[in-house]
Scaffold this motif. Structure first.
Motif, PDB file in Angstrom:
ATOM      1  N   GLY A  48     -45.402   7.945 -38.117  1.00 10.15           N
ATOM      2  CA  GLY A  48     -45.583   9.379 -38.166  1.00 10.15           C
ATOM      3  C   GLY A  48     -45.339   9.911 -39.557  1.00 10.15           C
ATOM      4  N   SER A  49     -45.236  11.220 -39.658  1.00 10.84           N
ATOM      5  CA  SER A  49     -44.996  11.873 -40.942  1.00 10.84           C
ATOM      6  C   SER A  49     -43.580  12.425 -40.979  1.00 10.84           C
ATOM      7  CB  SER A  49     -45.998  13.008 -41.141  1.00 10.84           C
ATOM      8  OG  SER A  49     -47.307  12.521 -41.209  1.00 10.84           O
ATOM      9  N   VAL A  50     -42.924  12.229 -42.096  1.00 13.41           N
ATOM     10  CA  VAL A  50     -41.541  12.676 -42.248  1.00 13.41           C
ATOM     11  C   VAL A  50     -41.309  13.040 -43.701  1.00 13.41           C
ATOM     12  CG1 VAL A  50     -40.689  10.331 -42.672  1.00 13.41           C
ATOM     13  CG2 VAL A  50     -39.149  12.049 -41.691  1.00 13.41           C
ATOM     14  N   GLN A  51     -40.339  13.927 -43.926  1.00 14.16           N
ATOM     15  CA  GLN A  51     -39.996  14.273 -45.291  1.00 14.16           C
ATOM     16  C   GLN A  51     -39.039  13.239 -45.872  1.00 14.16           C
ATOM     17  OE1 GLN A  51     -38.564  18.377 -45.185  1.00 14.16           O
ATOM     18  NE2 GLN A  51     -40.601  19.053 -45.837  1.00 14.16           N
ATOM     19  N   ALA A  52     -39.022  13.166 -47.179  1.00 12.08           N
ATOM     20  CA  ALA A  52     -38.112  12.247 -47.866  1.00 12.08           C
ATOM     21  C   ALA A  52     -36.680  12.489 -47.399  1.00 12.08           C
ATOM     22  CB  ALA A  52     -38.216  12.437 -49.367  1.00 12.08           C
ATOM     23  N   GLY A  53     -35.981  11.398 -47.174  1.00 20.91           N
ATOM     24  CA  GLY A  53     -34.620  11.470 -46.663  1.00 20.91           C
ATOM     25  C   GLY A  53     -34.533  11.385 -45.152  1.00 20.91           C
ATOM     26  N   GLY A  54     -35.666  11.486 -44.495  1.00 24.26           N
ATOM     27  CA  GLY A  54     -35.690  11.447 -43.036  1.00 24.26           C
ATOM     28  C   GLY A  54     -35.682  10.040 -42.490  1.00 24.26           C
ATOM     29  N   SER A  55     -35.816   9.955 -41.170  1.00 22.57           N
ATOM     30  CA  SER A  55     -35.760   8.661 -40.485  1.00 22.57           C
ATOM     31  C   SER A  55     -36.909   8.508 -39.501  1.00 22.57           C
ATOM     32  CB  SER A  55     -34.436   8.525 -39.709  1.00 22.57           C
ATOM     33  OG  SER A  55     -33.317   8.587 -40.559  1.00 22.57           O
ATOM     34  N   LEU A  56     -37.280   7.280 -39.266  1.00 19.73           N
ATOM     35  CA  LEU A  56     -38.227   6.925 -38.231  1.00 19.73           C
ATOM     36  C   LEU A  56     -37.797   5.606 -37.616  1.00 19.73           C
ATOM     37  CD1 LEU A  56     -41.772   7.645 -39.779  1.00 19.73           C
ATOM     38  CD2 LEU A  56     -40.761   8.788 -37.801  1.00 19.73           C
ATOM     39  N   ARG A  57     -38.191   5.411 -36.367  1.00 19.18           N
ATOM     40  CA  ARG A  57     -37.915   4.146 -35.698  1.00 19.18           C
ATOM     41  C   ARG A  57     -39.239   3.563 -35.213  1.00 19.18           C
ATOM     42  NH1 ARG A  57     -33.263   1.883 -33.692  1.00 19.18           N
ATOM     43  NH2 ARG A  57     -33.468   0.409 -31.956  1.00 19.18           N
ATOM     44  N   LEU A  58     -39.595   2.426 -35.755  1.00 11.14           N
ATOM     45  CA  LEU A  58     -40.804   1.730 -35.335  1.00 11.14           C
ATOM     46  C   LEU A  58     -40.455   0.718 -34.247  1.00 11.14           C
ATOM     47  CD1 LEU A  58     -42.537   0.995 -38.768  1.00 11.14           C
ATOM     48  CD2 LEU A  58     -42.600   3.068 -37.371  1.00 11.14           C
ATOM     49  N   SER A  59     -41.362   0.561 -33.307  1.00 11.80           N
ATOM     50  CA  SER A  59     -41.180  -0.429 -32.252  1.00 11.80           C
ATOM     51  C   SER A  59     -42.360  -1.385 -32.220  1.00 11.80           C
ATOM     52  CB  SER A  59     -41.056   0.259 -30.891  1.00 11.80           C
ATOM     53  OG  SER A  59     -39.855   0.982 -30.794  1.00 11.80           O
TER      54      SER A  59
ATOM     55  N   GLN B 111     -51.462  -4.142 -34.594  1.00  9.06           N
ATOM     56  CA  GLN B 111     -52.537  -3.345 -35.181  1.00  9.06           C
ATOM     57  C   GLN B 111     -52.073  -2.437 -36.305  1.00  9.06           C
ATOM     58  OE1 GLN B 111     -50.767  -2.374 -32.749  1.00  9.06           O
ATOM     59  NE2 GLN B 111     -50.674  -0.168 -32.718  1.00  9.06           N
ATOM     60  N   GLY B 112     -50.777  -2.260 -36.484  1.00 11.21           N
ATOM     61  CA  GLY B 112     -50.290  -1.400 -37.555  1.00 11.21           C
ATOM     62  C   GLY B 112     -50.041   0.019 -37.099  1.00 11.21           C
ATOM     63  N   THR B 113     -49.057   0.640 -37.728  1.00 11.79           N
ATOM     64  CA  THR B 113     -48.734   2.034 -37.452  1.00 11.79           C
ATOM     65  C   THR B 113     -48.439   2.719 -38.783  1.00 11.79           C
ATOM     66  OG1 THR B 113     -47.330   3.520 -36.112  1.00 11.79           O
ATOM     67  CG2 THR B 113     -46.267   1.552 -37.018  1.00 11.79           C
ATOM     68  N   LEU B 114     -48.986   3.912 -38.967  1.00 10.85           N
ATOM     69  CA  LEU B 114     -48.930   4.593 -40.250  1.00 10.85           C
ATOM     70  C   LEU B 114     -47.645   5.402 -40.402  1.00 10.85           C
ATOM     71  CD1 LEU B 114     -50.293   5.478 -42.912  1.00 10.85           C
ATOM     72  CD2 LEU B 114     -51.389   7.310 -41.598  1.00 10.85           C
ATOM     73  N   VAL B 115     -47.000   5.197 -41.524  1.00  7.50           N
ATOM     74  CA  VAL B 115     -45.816   5.974 -41.896  1.00  7.50           C
ATOM     75  C   VAL B 115     -46.133   6.737 -43.168  1.00  7.50           C
ATOM     76  CG1 VAL B 115     -43.435   5.830 -42.714  1.00  7.50           C
ATOM     77  CG2 VAL B 115     -44.197   4.365 -40.828  1.00  7.50           C
ATOM     78  N   THR B 116     -45.941   8.039 -43.124  1.00  5.78           N
ATOM     79  CA  THR B 116     -46.192   8.889 -44.288  1.00  5.78           C
ATOM     80  C   THR B 116     -44.918   9.652 -44.619  1.00  5.78           C
ATOM     81  OG1 THR B 116     -48.509   9.151 -43.625  1.00  5.78           O
ATOM     82  CG2 THR B 116     -47.639  10.689 -45.264  1.00  5.78           C
ATOM     83  N   VAL B 117     -44.452   9.499 -45.853  1.00  2.00           N
ATOM     84  CA  VAL B 117     -43.232  10.175 -46.290  1.00  2.00           C
ATOM     85  C   VAL B 117     -43.599  11.133 -47.415  1.00  2.00           C
ATOM     86  CG1 VAL B 117     -40.871   9.896 -47.118  1.00  2.00           C
ATOM     87  CG2 VAL B 117     -41.919   8.109 -45.704  1.00  2.00           C
ATOM     88  N   SER B 118     -43.343  12.399 -47.207  1.00  2.00           N
ATOM     89  CA  SER B 118     -43.678  13.397 -48.214  1.00  2.00           C
ATOM     90  C   SER B 118     -42.432  13.815 -48.999  1.00  2.00           C
ATOM     91  CB  SER B 118     -44.299  14.616 -47.545  1.00  2.00           C
ATOM     92  OG  SER B 118     -43.420  15.151 -46.580  1.00  2.00           O
ATOM     93  N   SER B 119     -42.658  14.185 -50.236  1.00  5.05           N
ATOM     94  CA  SER B 119     -41.536  14.544 -51.118  1.00  5.05           C
ATOM     95  C   SER B 119     -41.195  16.016 -50.999  1.00  5.05           C
ATOM     96  CB  SER B 119     -41.877  14.204 -52.559  1.00  5.05           C
ATOM     97  OG  SER B 119     -43.066  14.847 -52.938  1.00  5.05           O
TER      98      SER B 119
END
Length: 123
Positions: free
Chosen positions: A9-20, A115-123
């Motif tokens: 998913g999309s998250v701002q810098a400093g944030g967190s994500l959990r991939l499974s 198949q891959g999952t997209l991670v987008t980190v914005s500043s």
């Protein structure tokens, strides 16, 4: 082994994500799993790996101390917790499994790919 990655998913810098990564098609969890990522215009690179038992892990220097890899063999799930995300972490993330319990960091050792999952980190 069939692998299905999710959680990007999309998250701002400093944030967190959990991939499974959900695994299926193999009755025994005797395979090591790795996560790789590929940013636009770059080669696919190693991120982290975990042994078949979940006891042993290793990380790329760029994510060490920020990412944590774990697995639950009872649920056939491998999870990548990503904290303190940076814009340079932006990429498609892939989980992959090998036919060995503790694979190396080399992409070629991994036979099965999700198949891959997209991670987008914005500043």
């Amino acid at each position: 082994v069939q692998l299905q990655a999710s959680g990007g998913g999309s998250v701002q810098a400093g944030g967190s994500l959990r991939l499974s990564c959900a695994a299926s098609g193999r009755s025994r969890s005797d395979y090591g799993v790795g996560w790789f990522r590929q940013a636009p215009g770059k080669e696919r690179e190693f991120v982290a790996r975990i042994s078949w038992s979940g006891v042993t892990t290793s990380y790329a220097g760029s994510v060490k101390d920020r990412f944590t890899l774990s697995r639950d063999n009872a649920k056939n799930t491998i999870s990548l917790q990503m904290n303190s995300l940076k814009p340079e972490d932006t990429a498609i993330y892939y989980c992959a499994a090998a036919n060995t319990g503790w694979p190396s960091m080399e992409r070629g050792e991994y036979v099965y790919w999700g198949q891959g999952t997209l991670v987008t980190v914005s500043s």
